[in-house]
Design a protein around this motif. Structure first.
Motif, short mmCIF file in Angstrom:
data_model
loop_
_atom_site.label_atom_id
_atom_site.label_comp_id
_atom_site.label_asym_id
_atom_site.label_seq_id
_atom_site.Cartn_x
_atom_site.Cartn_y
_atom_site.Cartn_z
N GLY A 14 -39.56 -2.66 28.70
CA GLY A 14 -39.86 -2.98 27.29
C GLY A 14 -38.57 -3.02 26.49
O GLY A 14 -37.75 -2.11 26.59
N ALA A 15 -38.41 -4.09 25.70
CA ALA A 15 -37.17 -4.24 24.93
C ALA A 15 -37.46 -4.35 23.44
O ALA A 15 -36.78 -5.05 22.70
CB ALA A 15 -36.38 -5.45 25.43
N GLY A 16 -38.52 -3.63 22.98
CA GLY A 16 -38.76 -3.48 21.54
C GLY A 16 -37.74 -2.49 20.99
O GLY A 16 -36.72 -2.20 21.65
N PRO A 17 -37.98 -1.94 19.79
CA PRO A 17 -36.99 -1.02 19.20
C PRO A 17 -36.68 0.18 20.09
O PRO A 17 -35.52 0.58 20.21
CB PRO A 17 -37.67 -0.56 17.90
N ALA A 18 -37.70 0.72 20.78
CA ALA A 18 -37.45 1.89 21.64
C ALA A 18 -36.59 1.50 22.83
O ALA A 18 -35.63 2.20 23.18
CB ALA A 18 -38.77 2.50 22.11
N GLY A 19 -36.90 0.35 23.45
CA GLY A 19 -36.17 -0.07 24.65
C GLY A 19 -34.75 -0.48 24.34
O GLY A 19 -33.79 -0.09 25.03
N ALA A 20 -34.58 -1.27 23.27
CA ALA A 20 -33.22 -1.72 22.92
C ALA A 20 -32.38 -0.51 22.51
O ALA A 20 -31.20 -0.42 22.87
CB ALA A 20 -33.28 -2.75 21.80
N ALA A 21 -33.00 0.44 21.75
CA ALA A 21 -32.24 1.63 21.33
C ALA A 21 -31.87 2.47 22.56
O ALA A 21 -30.79 3.08 22.60
CB ALA A 21 -33.07 2.45 20.35
N THR A 22 -32.74 2.51 23.54
CA THR A 22 -32.43 3.24 24.79
C THR A 22 -31.16 2.67 25.43
O THR A 22 -30.24 3.41 25.80
CB THR A 22 -33.60 3.13 25.80
N ALA A 23 -31.14 1.33 25.54
CA ALA A 23 -29.99 0.69 26.19
C ALA A 23 -28.72 0.94 25.37
O ALA A 23 -27.67 1.28 25.94
CB ALA A 23 -30.26 -0.82 26.32
N VAL A 24 -28.82 0.80 24.04
CA VAL A 24 -27.64 1.00 23.20
C VAL A 24 -27.18 2.46 23.30
O VAL A 24 -25.98 2.75 23.40
CB VAL A 24 -27.95 0.61 21.73
N GLY A 25 -28.14 3.40 23.32
CA GLY A 25 -27.81 4.83 23.42
C GLY A 25 -27.11 5.14 24.74
O GLY A 25 -26.11 5.86 24.79
N ALA A 26 -27.63 4.57 25.84
CA ALA A 26 -27.04 4.83 27.16
C ALA A 26 -25.61 4.29 27.22
O ALA A 26 -24.69 4.94 27.72
CB ALA A 26 -27.89 4.17 28.25
N LEU A 27 -25.42 3.08 26.67
CA LEU A 27 -24.10 2.45 26.76
C LEU A 27 -23.11 3.06 25.77
O LEU A 27 -21.90 3.00 26.00
CB LEU A 27 -24.24 0.93 26.58
N ALA A 28 -23.62 3.68 24.70
CA ALA A 28 -22.73 4.40 23.79
C ALA A 28 -22.21 5.66 24.50
O ALA A 28 -21.05 6.06 24.35
CB ALA A 28 -23.47 4.79 22.51
N GLU A 29 -23.06 6.25 25.32
CA GLU A 29 -22.69 7.48 26.03
C GLU A 29 -21.78 7.17 27.22
O GLU A 29 -20.86 7.91 27.52
CB GLU A 29 -23.99 8.15 26.53
N HIS A 30 -22.08 6.05 27.90
CA HIS A 30 -21.39 5.74 29.15
C HIS A 30 -21.28 4.21 29.27
O HIS A 30 -22.17 3.56 29.83
CB HIS A 30 -22.22 6.33 30.30
N PRO A 31 -20.20 3.61 28.72
CA PRO A 31 -20.11 2.15 28.60
C PRO A 31 -20.17 1.40 29.94
O PRO A 31 -20.49 0.21 29.95
CB PRO A 31 -18.77 1.92 27.90
N ALA A 114 -24.85 -7.11 23.83
CA ALA A 114 -23.41 -7.12 23.49
C ALA A 114 -22.73 -5.86 24.02
O ALA A 114 -21.55 -5.88 24.39
CB ALA A 114 -23.23 -7.23 21.98
N ALA A 115 -23.49 -4.75 24.08
CA ALA A 115 -22.90 -3.49 24.58
C ALA A 115 -22.81 -3.48 26.10
O ALA A 115 -22.18 -2.59 26.68
CB ALA A 115 -23.73 -2.31 24.09
N GLY A 116 -23.47 -4.45 26.77
CA GLY A 116 -23.33 -4.52 28.23
C GLY A 116 -24.63 -4.50 29.01
O GLY A 116 -24.61 -4.55 30.25
N ALA A 117 -25.78 -4.43 28.31
CA ALA A 117 -27.06 -4.38 29.04
C ALA A 117 -27.44 -5.79 29.51
O ALA A 117 -27.05 -6.78 28.91
CB ALA A 117 -28.16 -3.84 28.13
N THR A 118 -28.21 -5.85 30.58
CA THR A 118 -28.75 -7.12 31.07
C THR A 118 -30.21 -7.21 30.64
O THR A 118 -30.96 -6.24 30.81
CB THR A 118 -28.68 -7.18 32.62
N LEU A 119 -30.60 -8.34 30.04
CA LEU A 119 -31.99 -8.54 29.62
C LEU A 119 -32.63 -9.55 30.55
O LEU A 119 -32.06 -10.62 30.81
CB LEU A 119 -32.02 -9.09 28.18
#
Ligand code: FAD
Length: 384
Positions: A14-31, A114-119
């Protein structure tokens, strides 16, 4: 695991607000984290919603560098709450924004990519936990279920719950002079919480809608039809249903006293975690806040080779952030099932600015029942 499985550090369903925020949070912690977001829809996509973005949601996004994602949308301060003739109106402490989900969700997804996740467009059909596989052949160290109100990940993890649910419908109508620059919430007389809303987007259109609590399993009451929902909207906000279009309904999994997150490498966030404010139906703040927490936890546990500890860490973090607030909103929502309490709350907010602010914070994000609100409710009931 079959030989054809592809392997990721984190798979987000799921890539709604929860899913996109998850990806951004993970990549902020570990790019360097390898993050795959799976969604059955292409973006931009619409989602049935009041489109109200609480300031708390933007605060949470600011912690991962995305607090400016809707800066170009008009801030709104004026709020009206009413039930029949009982009414309070005034400026909120901090402005909210009303941004179509087609825009908001797509922008968050862009930030994640943009932070590095694949959609990838993909409808997830199954989840197995040993080995951890999504749709049979996508392997992950951690999976985050951010797949919304009818979450397959939640059902696989926790079974079919008997949680309380609401049903709401929304559309868009031309902004009228009376409703320009305002957020209006009008409580109805059907089973609470039931209310109609009109939120000005600031671009010539209002987001309008109506929702109410659904009967629980085994209760002998019919769920409201689309016609009933639209009829109630028109009664409470005349002209809204007759001038609106683009109607879209959806369930809201209302949060309860208890919040469940099992141990192990599968985490839940947002609606999939059963996190929607039972007083107001707001869920975007919870979705981004719990998504960011899930992403950060996934990154830390993958990095340390302890992804089995992710569930316990996520449970602790979410409880620290939301447990007290969730108990207070649950209590407030239970009390507000009585129209007398709704009226007492609105009258107390009209008399005392701090009660108004407390009600807004309880309904939008992270507030608690302040003694002044409790006193106002009691006073109002006693006066009746
Ligand atoms: C009518 C209405 C009005 C609302 N008004 C507001 C409001 O004004 N403010 C507010 O804060 N909240 C509001 N809410 C609640 C808010 O819409 C939700 O809380 C929010 O969308 C939760 O975000 P999420 O990312 O958890 O889930 P969603 O936004 O539902 O995203 C889930 C994603 O998962 C995808 N998905 C689902 N199943 C699968 C699968 N098997 N495989 C792959 N992908 C899958 C979906 O395509 C979707 O993109 C409202 C809800 C409704 C119904």
């Amino acid at each position: 695991m079959g030989t054809s499985a592809e392997a990721w550090d984190l798979v987000v369903v799921g890539a709604g607000p929860a899913g996109a925020a998850t990806a951004v949070g993970a990549l902020a912690e570990h790019p360097a984290m390898r993050v795959l977001m799976l969604d059955r829809s292409d973006f931009p996509r619409d989602k049935s919603c009041g489109d109200g973005i609480a300031p708390q949601a933007l605060d949470a996004l600011a912690t991962v560098g995305a607090g400016d994602v809707v800066d170009d949308w008009t801030p709104l301060r004026d709020l009206e709450l009413s039930h029949g003739e009982v009414r309070v109106a005034g400026p909120m402490d901090r402005p909210a924004r009303v941004v179509p989900r087609k825009v908001f969700d797509a922008r968050l997804v862009e930030r994640a990519v943009a932070a590095g996740a694949t959609l990838r467009r993909h409808r997830v059909t199954s989840l197995t936990t040993s080995p951890l596989l999504v749709s049979g052949d996508i392997a992950a160290s951690v999976v985050v279920g951010a797949d919304g109100a009818h979450s397959l990940v939640r059902q696989t993890l926790l079974g079919r719950g008997r949680d309380s649910r609401a049903l709401a419908i929304r559309g868009y109508a031309p902004t009228t002079p009376e409703l320009r620059g305002r957020q209006v919430i009008r409580y109805g007389d059907r089973r609470q919480p039931s209310y109609a809303w009109a939120f000005d987007r600031g671009d010539g259109l209002l987001n309008v809608g109506y929702g109410e609590l659904l009967p629980r399993e085994g209760e002998r009451r019919e769920p409201p039809s689309r016609a009933v929902l639209l009829e109630q909207l028109e009664v409470l906000i005349p002209g809204a249903a007759s001038s609106g279009s683009g109607w879209r309904g959806h369930h809201l999994p209302l949060s309860s006293w208890l919040w469940r997150q099992p141990d192990g490498p599968v985490l839940l966030a947002g609606d999939a975690a059963g996190l929607v404010n039972p007083m107001t139906g707001e869920g975007i703040y919870y979705a981004v806040a719990t998504g960011i927490l899930a992403g950060r936890t996934a990154a830390r546990t993958v990095l340390s080779g302890r992804s089995d500890d992710a569930g316990a860490a996520h449970r602790r973090d979410v409880r620290r952030l939301l447990a007290q607030h969730l108990r207070h909103t649950w209590l407030a929502a239970r009390l507000a099932r009585s129209p007398l309490v709704v009226d007492a709350g609105i009258r107390a907010a009209a008399r005392d600015r701090r009660v108004f602010d407390t009600l807004v914070a309880l309904g939008l994000g992270d507030g608690l029942i302040h003694p002044r609100l409790a006193g106002g409710l009691l006073g109002g009931l006693v006066r009746r």
